[in-house]
Design a protein around this motif. Sequence first.
Motif, short mmCIF file in Angstrom:
data_model
loop_
_atom_site.label_atom_id
_atom_site.label_comp_id
_atom_site.label_asym_id
_atom_site.label_seq_id
_atom_site.Cartn_x
_atom_site.Cartn_y
_atom_site.Cartn_z
N UNK A 1 0.84 -1.20 0.00
CA UNK A 1 0.00 0.00 0.00
C UNK A 1 0.87 1.24 0.00
N UNK A 2 0.37 2.32 -0.60
CA UNK A 2 1.20 3.52 -0.70
C UNK A 2 0.53 4.78 -0.23
N UNK A 3 -0.57 4.65 0.53
CA UNK A 3 -1.30 5.82 0.99
C UNK A 3 -0.94 6.27 2.40
N UNK A 4 -1.82 7.06 3.00
CA UNK A 4 -1.55 7.62 4.32
C UNK A 4 -1.54 6.56 5.41
N UNK A 5 -2.40 5.55 5.30
CA UNK A 5 -2.41 4.48 6.30
C UNK A 5 -1.09 3.72 6.24
N UNK A 6 -0.66 3.38 5.04
CA UNK A 6 0.63 2.69 4.89
C UNK A 6 1.77 3.54 5.44
N UNK A 7 1.69 4.83 5.22
CA UNK A 7 2.73 5.74 5.70
C UNK A 7 2.85 5.69 7.22
N UNK A 8 1.72 5.63 7.91
CA UNK A 8 1.75 5.56 9.38
C UNK A 8 2.38 4.25 9.85
N UNK A 9 2.05 3.16 9.18
CA UNK A 9 2.62 1.87 9.57
C UNK A 9 4.13 1.84 9.31
N UNK A 10 4.53 2.39 8.17
CA UNK A 10 5.96 2.44 7.83
C UNK A 10 6.73 3.26 8.85
N UNK A 11 6.15 4.40 9.22
CA UNK A 11 6.80 5.27 10.20
C UNK A 11 7.01 4.53 11.53
N UNK A 12 5.99 3.79 11.97
CA UNK A 12 6.10 3.05 13.23
C UNK A 12 7.15 1.95 13.13
#
Length: 213
Positions: free
Chosen positions: A18-29
């Motif tokens: 996934x490449x959206x905002x939800x994926x971004x939050x998971x990647x950051x964590x």
Amino acid sequence: MMMPLLFNLNDKTALVIGGGQVAARKISALLGNGAGVVCISPEFSERIREMKNERLNLVQGYYERKWLKEIDLAVAATDCRELNRQIKADCASEKIWCNRADDPDDSDFIFPSVIRRGDLTVSVCTEGASPFLTKSIVADLSKQYDESYAERTELLRVLRKHILAGDETRKEKAEKLEAFSRCSLAALREKCKEIRNPVAKDKRTQEELEKNR
């Protein structure tokens, strides 16, 4: 109901689809906790592109099961429920833990809200029942456990190491450690100063004896 656990993600690799905002939050964590991340998506949000570094590999394309090889855990964070369901099923067959961002009940693990103060970690989760309640509790706890706890836990770690290395009985050590946990920050600083500078401590003790004669 899920059991809360803390994992060491250093040297682990996570796959995020996934490449959206939800994926971004998971990647950051995941990045923030030491994991390496492979992110697969036809497109990436600007936030994900900004996070690009040596531990984040962006693969522009579509999910294929082959990407699960040599992966420690996975996150299905696409905007397609059917695809997320398929990713979860593939992970189950490969014995890989998977988080479905769109369905906590069909996830092997979830991402709680976290408050960090040095060595102190407080996690809050309602398992998807109410993100707003989670947010409210986190706000309250953030005030109760302020930034001073980062120093407090650091000092307690020093004292614990010192006490455990001593010759006292297990009971005596436990009593001291429990007492330290209730000390003020100023008192903890003073105790650690005595450990780091025993000469100064002995001098103060001698001065006190002289005064009491």
